[in-house]
Design an enzyme around this catalytic site. Structure first.
Site, short mmCIF file in Angstrom:
data_model
loop_
_atom_site.label_atom_id
_atom_site.label_comp_id
_atom_site.label_asym_id
_atom_site.label_seq_id
_atom_site.Cartn_x
_atom_site.Cartn_y
_atom_site.Cartn_z
N GLU A 96 0.91 -1.37 0.01
CA GLU A 96 -0.56 -0.16 0.19
C GLU A 96 1.15 1.09 -0.39
O GLU A 96 1.86 1.04 0.28
CB GLU A 96 -0.54 -0.09 1.05
CG GLU A 96 -1.92 0.10 1.01
CD GLU A 96 -3.23 0.70 -0.03
OE1 GLU A 96 -2.26 1.87 -0.41
OE2 GLU A 96 -4.60 0.58 0.83
N ASP A 97 0.27 2.82 -0.27
CA ASP A 97 0.55 4.19 -0.49
C ASP A 97 0.84 4.10 0.92
O ASP A 97 1.79 4.69 1.40
CB ASP A 97 0.73 4.42 -1.41
CG ASP A 97 -0.89 5.00 -1.77
OD1 ASP A 97 -1.75 4.08 -0.91
OD2 ASP A 97 -1.69 5.72 -2.51
N ILE A 98 -0.32 4.29 1.35
CA ILE A 98 -0.78 5.33 3.00
C ILE A 98 -2.11 4.53 3.35
O ILE A 98 -3.14 4.33 2.35
CB ILE A 98 -0.53 6.85 2.42
CG1 ILE A 98 -0.79 7.66 4.30
CG2 ILE A 98 -1.89 7.09 1.81
CD1 ILE A 98 -0.12 8.98 3.37
N ASP A 100 -4.67 5.54 5.62
CA ASP A 100 -5.48 6.60 6.69
C ASP A 100 -6.16 6.47 7.37
O ASP A 100 -6.32 6.15 8.88
CB ASP A 100 -5.52 7.61 5.59
CG ASP A 100 -5.90 9.07 5.42
OD1 ASP A 100 -6.08 9.29 6.87
OD2 ASP A 100 -7.01 9.45 5.31
N THR A 101 -7.68 5.97 7.45
CA THR A 101 -8.46 5.54 8.45
C THR A 101 -8.31 4.28 8.60
O THR A 101 -8.70 3.32 9.70
CB THR A 101 -9.75 5.76 7.86
OG1 THR A 101 -9.98 5.12 6.19
CG2 THR A 101 -9.91 6.92 7.61
N LYS A 128 -0.20 7.39 8.55
CA LYS A 128 -0.99 8.83 8.82
C LYS A 128 -1.88 7.87 10.10
O LYS A 128 -2.81 8.08 10.49
CB LYS A 128 -1.87 9.21 8.87
CG LYS A 128 -1.56 10.05 7.10
CD LYS A 128 -3.28 10.81 6.92
CE LYS A 128 -2.53 11.23 5.44
NZ LYS A 128 -4.06 11.34 4.88
N ASP A 156 -1.36 10.89 -5.59
CA ASP A 156 -1.24 11.86 -5.53
C ASP A 156 -3.12 12.60 -5.16
O ASP A 156 -3.58 12.29 -4.16
CB ASP A 156 -2.36 11.39 -7.09
CG ASP A 156 -3.89 11.50 -6.46
OD1 ASP A 156 -3.69 10.38 -5.75
OD2 ASP A 156 -5.02 11.51 -7.34
#
Ligand code: IMP
Length: 173
Positions: A96-98, A100-101, A128, A156
């Site tokens: 995965e890139d990031i 978050d939730t 995050k 992006d």
């Protein structure tokens, strides 16, 4: 082009990606691994990770979407599925890139689990942590980032900035 504050340079990313690839190799050694790259954001990370990985690797691609602008909708839709026969009885690394939730990674993990792999780990370049809604902790994480909308190295903002070789934040006027 907008002004961008660099968070992680090309050099810092390269070094960290190499460390993660080595940790993964220590885990699997001579066992074959299927790297599942989540399109489009993780594509730079997954390619660099595979180039650094010393063991036997296969490469698969999956596309889901949940984001509109700067916020996750929490409603995940599958845009490009995997073939179950490529996952069944395999060691799978979700790239995965990031996170978050956590909705997206949680969805992908369940989707892949249903295909009965031999094992699954999650590997994200960025985490995050402070934004998490779903309780999910990636096995490997490159860098923890604050609650900022980051771009570059595949990430992006409305399809822009993916081609930056570093990770940064757009400075808003
Ligand atoms: P989550 O479902 O909220 O964990 O969101 C994960 C997905 O949202 C990632 O795979 C990215 O595509 C996107 N995303 C989350 N935060 C950012 C960001 O700061 N920049 C770019 N994309 C992001």
């Amino acid at each position: 082009m907008d002004q961008i504050n660099v968070l992680f340079t090309e050099e810092e990313i390269r070094k960290r990606v190499k460390e993660i690839a080595n940790s993964l190799y220590e885990r699997y050694h001579d066992e074959e691994v299927v790297f599942v790259c989540t399109l489009k954001g993780a594509v730079f990370f997954a390619c660099d990770l595979l180039k650094e990985y010393k063991g036997d690797a296969r490469f698969e691609f999956l596309r889901v979407s949940s984001y509109e602008g700067e916020s996750s909708t929490g409603r995940i839709s599958l845009k490009l599925p995997l073939k179950a026969e490529n996952i069944y009885n395999q060691h799978v690394v979700i790239v995965e890139d990031i996170v978050d939730t956590g909705y997206t990674l949680d969805y992908i993990r369940k989707y892949i689990s249903d295909m009965h792999p031999k094992s699954i780990v999650e590997c994200t370049l960025l985490d995050k942590k402070s934004r998490r809604v779903v309780s999910i902790e990636p096995t490997y994480s490159g860098f923890v980032v604050d609650d900022l909308f980051v771009i570059g190295y595949g990430l992006d903002y409305n399809q822009k900035y993916r081609n930056l070789p570093y990770i940064g934040v757009v400075v808003k006027e």
